[in-house]
Design an enzyme around this catalytic site. Structure first.
Site, PDB file in Angstrom:
ATOM      1  N   CYS A 116       0.806  -1.226   0.000  1.00 32.40           N
ATOM      2  CA  CYS A 116       0.000   0.000   0.000  1.00 32.40           C
ATOM      3  C   CYS A 116       0.841   1.278   0.000  1.00 32.40           C
ATOM      4  O   CYS A 116       0.301   2.369  -0.176  1.00 32.40           O
ATOM      5  CB  CYS A 116      -0.952   0.008   1.185  1.00 32.40           C
ATOM      6  SG  CYS A 116      -2.196  -1.267   1.038  1.00 32.40           S
ATOM      7  N   HIS A 256      -3.414   7.288   2.746  1.00 33.36           N
ATOM      8  CA  HIS A 256      -3.860   6.001   2.210  1.00 33.36           C
ATOM      9  C   HIS A 256      -5.218   5.628   2.797  1.00 33.36           C
ATOM     10  O   HIS A 256      -5.413   5.676   4.015  1.00 33.36           O
ATOM     11  CB  HIS A 256      -2.808   4.941   2.545  1.00 33.36           C
ATOM     12  CG  HIS A 256      -3.233   3.556   2.204  1.00 33.36           C
ATOM     13  ND1 HIS A 256      -3.686   3.225   0.941  1.00 33.36           N
ATOM     14  CD2 HIS A 256      -3.290   2.417   2.941  1.00 33.36           C
ATOM     15  CE1 HIS A 256      -3.992   1.933   0.920  1.00 33.36           C
ATOM     16  NE2 HIS A 256      -3.771   1.425   2.107  1.00 33.36           N
ATOM     17  N   ASN A 286     -10.360   0.248  -0.165  1.00 36.75           N
ATOM     18  CA  ASN A 286      -8.892   0.289  -0.195  1.00 36.75           C
ATOM     19  C   ASN A 286      -8.413  -0.188  -1.563  1.00 36.75           C
ATOM     20  O   ASN A 286      -8.512  -1.377  -1.876  1.00 36.75           O
ATOM     21  CB  ASN A 286      -8.351  -0.612   0.921  1.00 36.75           C
ATOM     22  CG  ASN A 286      -6.839  -0.604   0.993  1.00 36.75           C
ATOM     23  OD1 ASN A 286      -6.166  -0.120   0.090  1.00 36.75           O
ATOM     24  ND2 ASN A 286      -6.310  -1.160   2.061  1.00 36.75           N
TER      25      ASN A 286
HETATM   26  O1  UT7 Z   1      -3.938  -1.146   3.364  1.00 34.62           O
HETATM   27  C1  UT7 Z   1      -3.033  -2.021   3.960  1.00 34.62           C
HETATM   28  C2  UT7 Z   1      -3.074  -1.938   5.424  1.00 34.62           C
HETATM   29  N1  UT7 Z   1      -4.310  -2.481   5.931  1.00 34.62           N
HETATM   30  C3  UT7 Z   1      -4.949  -1.864   6.896  1.00 34.62           C
HETATM   31  O2  UT7 Z   1      -4.554  -0.788   7.298  1.00 34.62           O
HETATM   32  C4  UT7 Z   1      -6.138  -2.566   7.494  1.00 34.62           C
HETATM   33  C5  UT7 Z   1      -6.038  -2.531   9.015  1.00 34.62           C
HETATM   34  N2  UT7 Z   1      -7.103  -3.255   9.693  1.00 34.62           N
HETATM   35  C6  UT7 Z   1      -8.400  -2.883   9.675  1.00 34.62           C
HETATM   36  O3  UT7 Z   1      -8.777  -1.956   8.990  1.00 34.62           O
HETATM   37  C7  UT7 Z   1      -9.362  -3.578  10.609  1.00 34.62           C
HETATM   38  O4  UT7 Z   1      -8.639  -4.412  11.481  1.00 34.62           O
HETATM   39  C8  UT7 Z   1     -10.460  -4.425   9.887  1.00 34.62           C
HETATM   40  C9  UT7 Z   1     -11.439  -3.498   9.185  1.00 34.62           C
HETATM   41  C10 UT7 Z   1      -9.816  -5.372   8.899  1.00 34.62           C
HETATM   42  C11 UT7 Z   1     -11.242  -5.224  10.926  1.00 34.62           C
HETATM   43  O5  UT7 Z   1     -11.776  -4.352  11.908  1.00 34.62           O
HETATM   44  P1  UT7 Z   1     -11.562  -4.653  13.447  1.00 34.62           P
HETATM   45  O6  UT7 Z   1     -12.272  -3.607  14.185  1.00 34.62           O
HETATM   46  O7  UT7 Z   1     -10.097  -4.802  13.705  1.00 34.62           O
HETATM   47  O8  UT7 Z   1     -12.322  -6.017  13.619  1.00 34.62           O
HETATM   48  P2  UT7 Z   1     -11.780  -7.394  14.206  1.00 34.62           P
HETATM   49  O9  UT7 Z   1     -11.009  -8.135  13.183  1.00 34.62           O
HETATM   50  O10 UT7 Z   1     -11.169  -7.174  15.553  1.00 34.62           O
HETATM   51  O11 UT7 Z   1     -13.141  -8.151  14.450  1.00 34.62           O
HETATM   52  C12 UT7 Z   1     -14.100  -7.697  15.433  1.00 34.62           C
HETATM   53  C13 UT7 Z   1     -15.318  -8.610  15.378  1.00 34.62           C
HETATM   54  C14 UT7 Z   1     -14.970 -10.079  15.428  1.00 34.62           C
HETATM   55  O12 UT7 Z   1     -16.010 -10.740  16.126  1.00 34.62           O
HETATM   56  P3  UT7 Z   1     -15.830 -11.155  17.669  1.00 34.62           P
HETATM   57  O13 UT7 Z   1     -14.639 -12.058  17.707  1.00 34.62           O
HETATM   58  O14 UT7 Z   1     -15.608  -9.860  18.407  1.00 34.62           O
HETATM   59  O15 UT7 Z   1     -17.117 -11.808  17.986  1.00 34.62           O
HETATM   60  C15 UT7 Z   1     -14.989 -10.506  13.985  1.00 34.62           C
HETATM   61  O16 UT7 Z   1     -15.269 -11.878  13.836  1.00 34.62           O
HETATM   62  O17 UT7 Z   1     -16.015  -8.407  14.137  1.00 34.62           O
HETATM   63  C16 UT7 Z   1     -16.104  -9.653  13.430  1.00 34.62           C
HETATM   64  N3  UT7 Z   1     -15.959  -9.388  12.015  1.00 34.62           N
HETATM   65  C17 UT7 Z   1     -16.981  -9.043  11.221  1.00 34.62           C
HETATM   66  N4  UT7 Z   1     -18.294  -8.880  11.455  1.00 34.62           N
HETATM   67  C18 UT7 Z   1     -19.078  -8.509  10.441  1.00 34.62           C
HETATM   68  C19 UT7 Z   1     -14.813  -9.388  11.269  1.00 34.62           C
HETATM   69  N5  UT7 Z   1     -15.084  -9.055   9.994  1.00 34.62           N
HETATM   70  C20 UT7 Z   1     -16.419  -8.829   9.933  1.00 34.62           C
HETATM   71  C21 UT7 Z   1     -17.302  -8.453   8.897  1.00 34.62           C
HETATM   72  N6  UT7 Z   1     -18.601  -8.304   9.185  1.00 34.62           N
HETATM   73  N7  UT7 Z   1     -16.875  -8.235   7.645  1.00 34.62           N
END
Ligand code: UT7
Length: 331
Positions: A116, A256, A286
């Site tokens: 990225c 970004h 993204n």
């Molecule tokens: O461009 C390159 C660099 N990349 C980035 O900068 C991306 C960085 N990361 C992120 O933007 C975020 O971590 C994500 C958007 C990918 C995920 O958001 P998050 O707030 O970190 O969510 P998480 O992975 O901690 O998941 C929280 C909860 C989980 O459920 P439990 O375990 O709390 O019950 C996941 O299973 O949300 C759940 N979850 C979803 N729910 C609905 C994960 N993905 C989804 C989804 N829809 N798509």
């Protein structure tokens, strides 16, 4: 003789027509519009659907848009850099094909991949060539067809990424406008958290790797998020301090577009008002190397000659950094 700096003198863009909305994603994986919007800021992304077309198509269309808008003779372009993490194919640089497609027959061309941060690093490379006096017209295109490596059954990744391309032209400037400073970093201990495991030299593609979905993007979102928030903000604060800039001095942040929460956190650390923060993540998601040039294109009409702009990125690898430039023209 006055010092030569490297200034952006034209921009262009291309995004595919097909719109993949949060509502459509709700039918593909267990997710919902509210979760995606509140956690990422994304409402929809563009996807290149036509068979036989890849990143070179996106890149060439963005370059053609720039060429048309600026009345540039493509034969005058001396170097074409395609910043991308999704090149058309192995062993043949996408940029070379793009240069031919756009009629840049006097240019040499190559790809630059830093995930990225590819476009940010491309700005560094292009501006060095211009500042040295070696070349006078360098085209940097950030282009990615992320849909080619996304598993649309994996809700952790398919909601984030989209396809698109943005192009910028760098030319010499003697008015003191253009790129002033850069703070670029990388840390290879981060690669385990964001990668496509197979298909490269360590684990070439086999039937087994495909069965195990190793040809798709894997991301440990939480870890990448933490690194992104602290490092992108640090890089921006450092570049402000190094150039004696306050939040009042800065006109624009072009960061970004990976997650609105990461961009907001960076803007907060810089004490920037929301009106100074370029944002289009809701429309495109993204797009990896394309996010920053797409922003510059979408905000072109608002950018004024002399505006102080901070570019910032964080991506796989890990790679990250910031660049300080002044805008060189009124559109
Ligand atoms: O461009 C390159 C660099 N990349 C980035 O900068 C991306 C960085 N990361 C992120 O933007 C975020 O971590 C994500 C958007 C990918 C995920 O958001 P998050 O707030 O970190 O969510 P998480 O992975 O901690 O998941 C929280 C909860 C989980 O459920 P439990 O375990 O709390 O019950 C996941 O299973 O949300 C759940 N979850 C979803 N729910 C609905 C994960 N993905 C989804 C989804 N829809 N798509």
């Amino acid at each position: 003789m006055s010092k030569i700096s490297a200034a952006i003198t034209a921009v262009g863009k291309y995004v595919p027509e097909y719109v993949l909305t949060n509502q459509i994603l709700e039918t593909l994986v267990d997710t919902n519009d509210e979760w995606i919007t509140s956690r990422t800021g994304i409402k929809e992304r563009r996807i290149l659907k036509e068979k036989g077309k890849g990143t070179s198509f996106l890149a060439a269309e963005a370059a053609k848009d720039l060429i048309k808008k600026s009345n540039l003779d493509p034969k005058e372009i001396e170097l074409v850099i395609v910043a991308t993490a999704t090149r058309d194919m192995q062993a043949s640089a996408t940029a070379v094909f793009v240069a031919s497609q756009i009629g840049a027959t006097n240019a040499f061309a190559y790809d630059l991949d830093a995930a990225c941060s590819s476009f940010l690093y491309g700005v560094s490379t292009a501006s060095s060539f211009i500042e040295s006096g070696r070349y006078k017209k360098v085209l940097v295109i950030g282009a990615d067809m992320n849909s080619s490596m996304i598993n649309y059954k994996d809700r952790a990744t398919c909601i984030i990424f989209g396809d698109g391309a943005g192009a910028v032209l760098f030319e010499p400037n003697t008015e003191g406008l253009g790129v002033h400073d850069e703070y670029l970093r990388s840390d290879g201990t981060g690669r385990e958290f964001l990668q496509v495991p197979a298909g490269g030299s360590i684990e070439p593609a086999t039937i087994e790797t495909v069965k195990e979905n190793k040809h798709y993007v894997y991301q440990d979102g939480k870890t990448v998020f933490k690194w992104a928030v602290s490092n992108m903000a640090d890089a921006c604060v450092k570049i402000l301090e190094r150039n004696n800039l306050t939040n009042d001095d800065v006109n624009w942040l072009a960061a970004h577009q990976a997650n609105k929460r990461i961009i907001d956190a960076t803007a907060n650390r810089m004490n920037l008002n929301a009106e100074k923060v370029m944002m289009n993540i809701e429309k495109y998601g993204n797009t990896t190397s394309a996010t920053i040039p797409l922003l510059l294109n979408d905000y072109e009409s608002k950018l004024k000659k002399g505006d102080k702009v901070i570019l910032a990125a964080f991506g796989g690898g890990f790679t990250w950094g910031s660049i300080y430039l002044t805008w060189a023209y009124n559109s």
